[in-house]
Design a protein around this motif. Structure first.
Motif, PDB file in Angstrom:
ATOM      1  N   TYR A   1      -9.006   0.050  -2.633  1.00 22.72           N
ATOM      2  CA  TYR A   1      -8.100   0.183  -2.744  1.00 22.72           C
ATOM      3  C   TYR A   1      -6.688  -0.876  -2.022  1.00 22.72           C
ATOM      4  CZ  TYR A   1      -3.014   1.776  -2.219  1.00 22.72           C
ATOM      5  OH  TYR A   1      -1.134   2.505  -2.497  1.00 22.72           O
TER       6      TYR A   1
ATOM      7  N   ILE B   1      -4.769   6.602   2.003  1.00 20.42           N
ATOM      8  CA  ILE B   1      -4.725   7.335   1.103  1.00 20.42           C
ATOM      9  C   ILE B   1      -6.320   8.148   1.440  1.00 20.42           C
ATOM     10  CG2 ILE B   1      -7.282   6.486   0.191  1.00 20.42           C
ATOM     11  CD1 ILE B   1      -4.243   5.970  -2.385  1.00 20.42           C
TER      12      ILE B   1
ATOM     13  N   SER C   1       0.995   4.106  -3.174  1.00 23.13           N
ATOM     14  CA  SER C   1       0.486   4.711  -3.096  1.00 23.13           C
ATOM     15  C   SER C   1       1.582   6.147  -2.956  1.00 23.13           C
ATOM     16  CB  SER C   1       0.016   5.218  -1.364  1.00 23.13           C
ATOM     17  OG  SER C   1       0.990   5.352  -0.985  1.00 23.13           O
TER      18      SER C   1
ATOM     19  N   GLU D   1       0.833  -1.246  -0.288  1.00 20.86           N
ATOM     20  CA  GLU D   1      -0.114   0.183  -0.695  1.00 20.86           C
ATOM     21  C   GLU D   1       0.625   1.566  -0.337  1.00 20.86           C
ATOM     22  OE1 GLU D   1      -2.602  -3.355   2.128  1.00 20.86           O
ATOM     23  OE2 GLU D   1      -0.881  -2.988   2.181  1.00 20.86           O
TER      24      GLU D   1
END
Length: 394
Positions: free
Chosen positions: A352, A311, A96, A92
């Motif tokens: 996500y 996010i 990102s 992640e």
């Protein structure tokens, strides 16, 4: 309490922390809508500080049980521990960064001057300088602090196991001393805004007590000797008492400063961390109805907390900056805008997380298959070697 069973109540605490941070960022980026209730306004104004402190405490709690489990099933191995943490946080995190660099205003960091900034982010040390601690994505500095904590988590765990509450007290004193030195002697050297926040919040030595507090309460849960049932109201009363104490600490922080060169500035986060640690401990001991809808909603949020957290800030910034509808609602119907942004953050973060989990599961599957293949190959070599030795003997 079974040491190998995940404490879902702590997951609920993690979901609460996520909600507090998201609400705070929505409130700030939407123009800081007036809130009439004093207590609610206080907690929202300090939502970022409280939520991140809770994340650090809960992280220490979880790492304690992770290391405890490793210790009981073959011993603690530094490389294996870091591999497990890397699989958990890096997908992640890196995706990102790539997303932001190529598809948002943060693409300016692809310039020559920004390469050093990117490199520091990639190796989780961008928090060591005030100019890079909050760039690219304003929440990523917390990940740098957490990764640095992981590097020293094993010795901290062993010290916690050996010295218990004494080590916890030493960690708090160490953090307060570091803040005093940084805010009293180093801060005057710097010129510019945000440096006080960086010195008192974004460096591992100034938050390490939060992690140790989490480890300590995990140890209390793990080492609890009494097996008799304790009246649940005792823990509820404890939560209510500590909540009031936390409110008093927050009001004091707003009046006297939380990133300032005074007693309040060097002790405030430690006091908040202690309050949150006590609340997490009491909450972890409660027996909550697991079939309750609200309970399961918070468990769902906790499951996808990391993706939502990493996010949400950039998403909120983008929507507030480029959506005429949200801008109109901010002016005339702020609570509609508030709810919309919160739901959007959760949904996009959920999607996500799902996409990242596909790659994570594929990696884990391949890793397991490779490990199985290596194991079979080693067994085959051992059988072949044994056969050769048998023939030689015969």
């Amino acid at each position: 309490m079974d040491k190998n069973v995940r404490n879902k109540n702590v997951d609920i605490c993690r979901a609460f922390a996520l909600c507090i941070v998201v609400v705070y960022h929505i409130w700030v980026l939407s123009g800081q809508t007036e809130i009439k209730n004093n207590m609610l306004r206080t907690f929202i104004m300090l939502g970022g500080e409280i939520g991140v402190t809770a994340f650090f405490v809960i992280s220490g709690f979880g790492i304690y049980f992770s290391l405890k489990g490793m210790e009981q099933t073959g011993g603690i191995k530094f490389i294996n521990f870091l591999k497990r943490r890397a699989v958990r946080i890096m997908p992640e995190y890196y995706i990102s960064i790539l997303f932001l660099l190529f598809l948002s205003n943060a693409a300016v960091y692809l310039s020559r001057q920004g390469l050093e900034d990117i490199l520091l982010h990639l190796i989780f040390i961008h928090n060591i300088r005030p100019g890079t601690a909050g760039t690219i994505n304003g929440v990523l500095w917390t990940m740098a602090v957490m990764v640095q904590f992981y590097v020293i988590a094993i010795p901290l765990y062993k010290l916690c196991e050996k010295f218990h509450v004494i080590f916890c007290g030493i960690a708090i004193l160490f953090t307060v001393a570091c803040k005093y030195v940084l805010l009293h002697y180093i801060l005057p050297i710097y010129v510019g805004g945000g440096v006080a926040f960086w010195l008192s919040r974004q460096l591992l030595p100034t938050v390490i007590d939060n992690f140790v507090l989490g480890m300590f309460i995990a140890q209390l849960v793990c080492r609890r000797q009494d097996k008799r049932k304790i009246w649940g109201g005792f823990y509820i009363l404890g939560i209510m008492t500590v909540f009031i104490l936390l409110y008093i600490v927050c009001v004091s922080g707003l009046r006297n400063g939380i990133h300032t060169d005074n007693v309040s500035g060097v002790t405030w986060h430690s006091a908040v961390g202690l309050c949150i640690a006590l609340m997490v401990y009491c909450f972890s001991m409660l027996k909550l109805p697991q079939k309750n809808l609200i309970y399961n909603v918070f468990l769902w949020l906790a499951k996808y907390e990391y993706g939502i957290y990493i996010i949400h800030l950039v998403l909120i910034q983008s929507i507030v900056s480029y959506s005429p509808a949200i801008q109109y609602c901010n002016s005339y119907y702020p609570w509609i805008s508030f709810v919309t942004l919160f739901i959007a953050s959760v949904i996009i973060g959920y999607i996500y997380s799902l996409l990242i989990n596909v790659f994570r599961k594929e990696y884990i599957l391949r890793h397991c298959q490779r490990a199985e293949g290596d194991k079979e190959q080693n067994m085959s070599k051992e059988r072949s070697s044994a056969g050769s030795q048998f023939k030689e003997i015969v």
